[in-house]
Motif scaffolding. Structure first.
Motif, PDB file in Angstrom:
ATOM      1  N   LYS A 233       0.850  -1.183   0.000  1.00 34.82           N
ATOM      2  CA  LYS A 233       0.000   0.000   0.000  1.00 34.82           C
ATOM      3  C   LYS A 233       0.891   1.240   0.000  1.00 34.82           C
ATOM      4  O   LYS A 233       1.824   1.340   0.812  1.00 34.82           O
ATOM      5  CB  LYS A 233      -0.913   0.011   1.219  1.00 34.82           C
ATOM      6  CG  LYS A 233      -1.943  -1.101   1.241  1.00 34.82           C
ATOM      7  CD  LYS A 233      -2.996  -0.902   0.162  1.00 34.82           C
ATOM      8  CE  LYS A 233      -4.105  -1.934   0.275  1.00 34.82           C
ATOM      9  NZ  LYS A 233      -5.160  -1.752  -0.749  1.00 34.82           N
TER      10      LYS A 233
ATOM     11  N   ASN B 261      -3.348   5.104  -0.007  1.00 30.11           N
ATOM     12  CA  ASN B 261      -3.717   3.684   0.003  1.00 30.11           C
ATOM     13  C   ASN B 261      -3.952   3.095  -1.392  1.00 30.11           C
ATOM     14  O   ASN B 261      -4.906   2.352  -1.607  1.00 30.11           O
ATOM     15  CB  ASN B 261      -4.963   3.464   0.877  1.00 30.11           C
ATOM     16  CG  ASN B 261      -4.613   3.388   2.350  1.00 30.11           C
ATOM     17  OD1 ASN B 261      -3.468   3.120   2.723  1.00 30.11           O
ATOM     18  ND2 ASN B 261      -5.578   3.629   3.192  1.00 30.11           N
TER      19      ASN B 261
ATOM     20  N   THR C  75      -2.659   0.513  -4.377  1.00 34.60           N
ATOM     21  CA  THR C  75      -2.058  -0.816  -4.305  1.00 34.60           C
ATOM     22  C   THR C  75      -1.073  -1.020  -5.446  1.00 34.60           C
ATOM     23  O   THR C  75      -1.371  -0.717  -6.609  1.00 34.60           O
ATOM     24  CB  THR C  75      -3.144  -1.909  -4.371  1.00 34.60           C
ATOM     25  OG1 THR C  75      -4.101  -1.681  -3.335  1.00 34.60           O
ATOM     26  CG2 THR C  75      -2.535  -3.290  -4.195  1.00 34.60           C
TER      27      THR C  75
ATOM     28  N   ALA D 158      -2.293   2.454   6.086  1.00 38.35           N
ATOM     29  CA  ALA D 158      -2.585   1.113   5.576  1.00 38.35           C
ATOM     30  C   ALA D 158      -3.103   0.235   6.718  1.00 38.35           C
ATOM     31  O   ALA D 158      -2.617   0.311   7.843  1.00 38.35           O
ATOM     32  CB  ALA D 158      -1.344   0.503   4.958  1.00 38.35           C
TER      33      ALA D 158
END
Length: 209
Positions: free
Chosen positions: A107, A174, A176, A209
């Motif tokens: 993250k 946040n 990915t 995260a």
């Protein structure tokens, strides 16, 4: 924060995962960044790692900046930025930080200057309503009533007005990491990243995260 790197935005594309799900991704050219200085509590009052990113010609930097690179023994760079890493003492001058410090599933928080939109109306910037669009109406996309009555007889602070839009620092949290190409120093991030193509992107380990 233990991991951070500078990158440039290449653009957006899409990939498929192992289950055949289509994922929109932003491609970032992450690093390689070179450590130009390691700051310590004893010498500087705080702990941090200063990195340089993006090779440029020597004539494009002034003498103080060039002396900084010469002292570190590295080639001149376009960008310099400090990261207050928890493990700053593990780095040494001239060390390289590459895209492989991040792994699939990590993250991250990304920070960049958003796209500039120029001078925009309050309708686009704040979603205010327009007037009737019939020819008899003399009020279409104007600002409308702004101030109050006799008291206090002025426009109150915070009123949404036509003004400059965009070109501000934006952080998206946040996101990915979907894929990392260590050989080409590419990081593929799920979703959109602020800024235009070739924009400088700061990639950090996510704080929430």
């Amino acid at each position: 924060m233990k991991k951070a790197i500078l990158a440039t935005k290449v653009g957006m594309t899409q990939i498929w995962d192992d289950q055949g799900v289509l994922i929109p991704v932003t491609v970032l050219q992450a690093g390689p960044c070179v450590v130009t200085q390691v700051k310590t509590v004893e010498n500087d009052g705080y702990s941090a790692v200063q990195v340089g990113f993006g090779d440029i010609r020597e004539k494009l930097v002034n003498k103080p900046r060039k002396g900084q690179f010469d002292k570190a023994g590295v080639s001149v760079k376009r960008y310099i930025k400090e990261f207050r890493l928890e493990n700053a003492e593990d780095y040494k001058v001239a060390d390289e930080i590459k895209a492989d410090i991040f792994a699939v599933g990590d993250k991250i928080d990304v920070t960049a200057i958003s796209k500039g939109k120029g001078f925009e109306s309050a309708i686009r910037k704040y979603g205010q309503s327009r007037g009737p669009m019939g020819h008899g109406s003399k009020f279409h996309r104007h600002q409308g009533s702004n101030g109050t009555s006799a008291t206090p007889s002025r426009v109150l602070p915070g009123k949404g007005m036509p003004s400059h839009m965009g070109h501000v620092q934006v952080t998206t949290q946040n996101l990915t990491v979907v894929k990392v190409d260590a050989e080409k120093n590419l990081i593929l991030v799920k979703g959109a990243v602020p800024g235009p193509k070739k924009a400088l992107i700061t990639v950090k380990e996510a704080v929430k995260a």
